[in-house]
Structures are given as structure tokens and as C-alpha cells.
Design a protein around this motif. Sequence first.
Motif, short mmCIF file in Angstrom:
data_model
loop_
_atom_site.label_atom_id
_atom_site.label_comp_id
_atom_site.label_asym_id
_atom_site.label_seq_id
_atom_site.Cartn_x
_atom_site.Cartn_y
_atom_site.Cartn_z
N ASP A 84 4.62 0.09 11.48
CA ASP A 84 5.09 1.39 11.00
C ASP A 84 4.89 1.57 9.50
OD1 ASP A 84 7.02 -0.51 10.53
OD2 ASP A 84 8.68 0.62 11.35
N ASP A 85 4.80 0.47 8.74
CA ASP A 85 4.53 0.60 7.31
C ASP A 85 3.12 1.13 7.07
OD1 ASP A 85 7.04 -0.43 6.34
OD2 ASP A 85 6.36 -2.41 6.96
N LEU A 86 2.15 0.63 7.82
CA LEU A 86 0.78 1.11 7.70
C LEU A 86 0.68 2.56 8.16
CD1 LEU A 86 -2.22 0.79 7.15
CD2 LEU A 86 -2.45 -0.30 9.40
N ALA A 87 1.33 2.90 9.25
CA ALA A 87 1.31 4.28 9.75
C ALA A 87 1.91 5.22 8.71
CB ALA A 87 2.08 4.38 11.06
N GLU A 88 3.01 4.81 8.09
CA GLU A 88 3.63 5.65 7.07
C GLU A 88 2.74 5.77 5.84
OE1 GLU A 88 7.92 6.19 4.80
OE2 GLU A 88 7.23 4.16 5.29
N ALA A 89 2.13 4.68 5.41
CA ALA A 89 1.24 4.73 4.25
C ALA A 89 0.12 5.73 4.48
CB ALA A 89 0.66 3.34 3.97
N LEU A 90 -0.47 5.70 5.66
CA LEU A 90 -1.56 6.63 5.96
C LEU A 90 -1.07 8.07 6.02
CD1 LEU A 90 -3.28 4.42 8.66
CD2 LEU A 90 -4.29 5.12 6.48
N ALA A 91 0.12 8.28 6.56
CA ALA A 91 0.68 9.63 6.62
C ALA A 91 0.94 10.17 5.21
CB ALA A 91 1.97 9.61 7.43
N LEU A 92 1.47 9.32 4.34
CA LEU A 92 1.79 9.77 2.99
C LEU A 92 0.53 10.05 2.17
CD1 LEU A 92 4.73 7.35 2.11
CD2 LEU A 92 4.89 9.74 2.83
N ALA A 93 -0.56 9.37 2.51
CA ALA A 93 -1.80 9.50 1.73
C ALA A 93 -2.74 10.57 2.26
CB ALA A 93 -2.53 8.16 1.69
N HIS A 94 -2.50 11.08 3.45
CA HIS A 94 -3.54 11.88 4.11
C HIS A 94 -3.87 13.17 3.39
CE1 HIS A 94 -0.33 14.43 5.76
NE2 HIS A 94 -1.26 15.26 6.18
N ASP A 95 -2.98 13.69 2.57
CA ASP A 95 -3.24 14.96 1.86
C ASP A 95 -3.47 14.78 0.36
OD1 ASP A 95 -3.32 16.72 3.95
OD2 ASP A 95 -1.32 17.55 3.66
N LEU A 96 -3.65 13.56 -0.10
CA LEU A 96 -3.81 13.34 -1.54
C LEU A 96 -4.99 14.09 -2.13
CD1 LEU A 96 -3.11 9.51 -1.99
CD2 LEU A 96 -1.59 11.41 -2.54
N ASP A 99 0.83 -1.21 0.00
CA ASP A 99 0.00 0.00 0.00
C ASP A 99 0.87 1.26 0.00
OD1 ASP A 99 -2.26 -1.54 0.02
OD2 ASP A 99 -2.91 -0.97 2.03
N ARG A 100 1.85 1.28 0.89
CA ARG A 100 2.74 2.44 0.96
C ARG A 100 3.41 2.69 -0.38
NH1 ARG A 100 7.79 0.90 3.88
NH2 ARG A 100 7.99 -0.11 1.85
N LEU A 156 3.22 5.95 -2.91
CA LEU A 156 4.43 6.68 -3.32
C LEU A 156 4.55 6.81 -4.83
CD1 LEU A 156 7.16 5.31 -0.88
CD2 LEU A 156 6.56 7.71 -1.22
N HIS A 157 4.12 5.79 -5.57
CA HIS A 157 4.26 5.79 -7.01
C HIS A 157 3.06 6.39 -7.74
CE1 HIS A 157 8.04 3.56 -7.41
NE2 HIS A 157 7.66 2.88 -6.34
#
Length: 426
Positions: free
Chosen positions: A112-124, A59-60, A64-65
Motif C-alpha cells: 500500500d505504500d507503493l500504491a499511495e506513492a504512485l497515487a500522490l505522484a500521478h498528477d505532478l 519514495d512516498r 510528499l515533500h
Amino acid sequence: MPPAVPIRSWALPAYPERIADGRAVFMPWRAAYASDASHSRGRLFPEPGSPTRSEFQRDRDRILHSTAFRRLAHKTQVFIPHEGDHYRTRLTHSIEVGQIARALARALGLDDDLAEALALAHDLGHTPFGHTGEDALDAAMQPYGGFDHNAQALRIVTKLEHRYAEFDGLNLTWETLEGLVKHNGPLLGPDGTPTGHYAGRGLPQAIAEYAALHDLRLDLFAGPEAQAAALADDIAYNAHDIDDGLRAGLFDFAQMDEVDYLRRRIEEIDARYLGLERQRRIHELVRRVITDFIEDAIAESGARLAASRVSSADDVRLAGRTLLGFSAPMAQTQGAIKKFLFANMYRHPDIKRIRVEAAGVVRDLFEIFFKEPELMPAEWASLAITRGVEDEAKMARVVCDYIAGMTDRYALAEHQRLFDETPELR
């Protein structure tokens, strides 16, 4: 994966003692209440697993891509990007939130992978020109269901990204989609009526439609990793707006005396580093703010989790309250910082003027594309005209999707192409 360590074996309420000697503590384990990628509720469209990555890592990586993630590089956080190269954009903010989310997740034994994925997606789902663009687009879309950046993020990852041959969107796991939609809390009350931000305006259509296909349990709190990502967003936002505001000269150190916490931190820096140059002084303040809030969040969240005796991610969802958060004194400090930034940064005369002009750009673009959809690129024009034959609201949503996906500079370029006068926004 190492076995989860029982929550009683590490007393997070004593977290400050664990770092008293100045050394970082790394705990390579997952708590019983962490989300488990090997037992994910799955994806809307089933896919074979990866031999090299967990479901949350996939997901992360998909986030990212994505095209939408790349566009964040040219979307405003608070400042218009061409005001300077060193201010935050939505992309740099998202990366910084990701780093803080990973730190919180690791310390609390979360995925931490799920937490990072959500952080990266939160402003899409954010529009060009920050919250100003969102407000303008929401106003234009009021007859057609309005606009909400969380709902738009869901549309992006479930419909608007066209990368895969077998489905639209990114086909993310249930846990990532749930966290993306609910990271700020439940969307529905126990009786099924909209709550929180949506209490007065109703649930966005995009969220309601997707939840009907893939039940995201909108009446429950989000999982622990989503709560960590939400905390990380608050930490990054406040600290980095202090940084950008000082560097831009919208306020100065002396003005921050009105916030006791900031005054004390500045006094500590000045006492230790007499005559420190302004740039280093700013950085010393910002890094102390980030550290203090992270350490407080870890200690307070660990204490809440221990007291609640949760033993699964679903227990966290069913707890009836947010289990990850700041202590009462730090929450009060956060409120004081937000109040200061609102008065001295977001309402600064220069920023207010830019916001008015930026809102006008978004409004103009919506009006002209709605009246003449053929002015959009061919793929968008064709889609809008086809939908318009069926339903005016569907055509409006296509126009909305097109504008919401624009970067700041592309929105200005489109405005210059279609109108005689375009504000410079500087």
C-alpha cells in the motif's frame, strides 16, 4: 513481514459475503504477487537503505515533500480555485486518490505504500488550468516535441526537483518510476513501436531518454500497485466531479436520471431519508458511488488475479492484460457516468468559456517568454538563454518547464505583469 497467503486460501470472488455482516475485514498480509520493497530493482543513483522505512515508503515521503506536490494545492482540477474554497484542486484530488489506492492495495494484499506513492505522484506533471493548460502548452510545443503530463511528471521526479546534493530529481525506485509512466498500460508494442495514447504521436522525448538510462520495460504492463492507483484515480475522479458539479449548480439531481445507476442510488437515499437537506443528499450519493466502485474493483480484481495464477509482480507485468479492473457491468456504469459528466460538466457553457480564456493565458505566456526569455526569473532566464544558444528546441523546453510548473494564480499574476488585459477566469 507476515508470509504471503496463497491466493487459493482466500476466495475474492466471494468478497461480498465477507462484508455481509457489515464489518470491515482487515488482512495484514502481502500476496505473492505484491511488489516487494526489500527486492526493489533499485534507484538510478544507488543509496544506502533506511533503518526505519522501506524503499517505497521513502519514495512516498520524497513525493510528499517535493515542491511540485505542494504546488498542486493551487492547480485546477476542473474549477478555477478562486471560484470557491470547497472544490477540488489537484492536491485534494491526489490525496483522495491516495486514500482509495491504499484501500484497494490493502484488500488485495499489495504494497500500500507503493500504491499511495504512485497515487500522490500521478498528477505532478499537470499544468495550470487543468487539461486546458495542457492542451494549450502541447499546441505551443508541437514544433519542439509537444507536451505530455505523464512525461512531465517523469521530468519533475528525475530532473526538475533540486533538493538533493548528489543528484537531480528525487531518485525514486524503479517500481515507482515504472508505475508513474505506465499506470495506464504499456507505452510500446511488442515490436517497439509506440502504442495507446502515443501511437499517433510517438513516445515523448523525456520518457525515451530516461528509459535509455534506466530501462522501465515500456513494452510491459505496469505492476499491480500502479494498476491499483489507476483504478483509484478513475473512482475518485468520477465521484468527486459529481460532488463538485452538484455543488456548483452545473447540473442537478433530476438530470442524473439518465444514468440508471445514479438514479437508483438517488431513489434509495430519498426513500431512506425523506426530505434530506441538499448538502447531505450530495454526500450520501458520493460516498455510495465511491463504496460501490471500490468493492466492485476489489472483487473483480481478486477474481482476475486468482484466475491468472500469478505468483509475482513480474507475472502481473507479463500477463498481457490489465489484471486489476472493474466488472463488465461496473465498467459500463463508469462509461455512462463519464459520458454524463462530459456533456453536463466539462462542456458546460461557463466551463467552456473559462477554458478558452485560460488557454489564451498559457499561449500568451509561452509566446512572450520564448521571444524574450529574460522576462522569466533569473535562474530560468539564464538557463533558457544558454540552451537557446545550443538549440531552439532546448530553450522552448525550458520555457515549457517554467510554465508547466506554475500554479493557476501565479500564471495569472505573470500574465497581469506582462500584458495590459488579463481575463478574470470566473
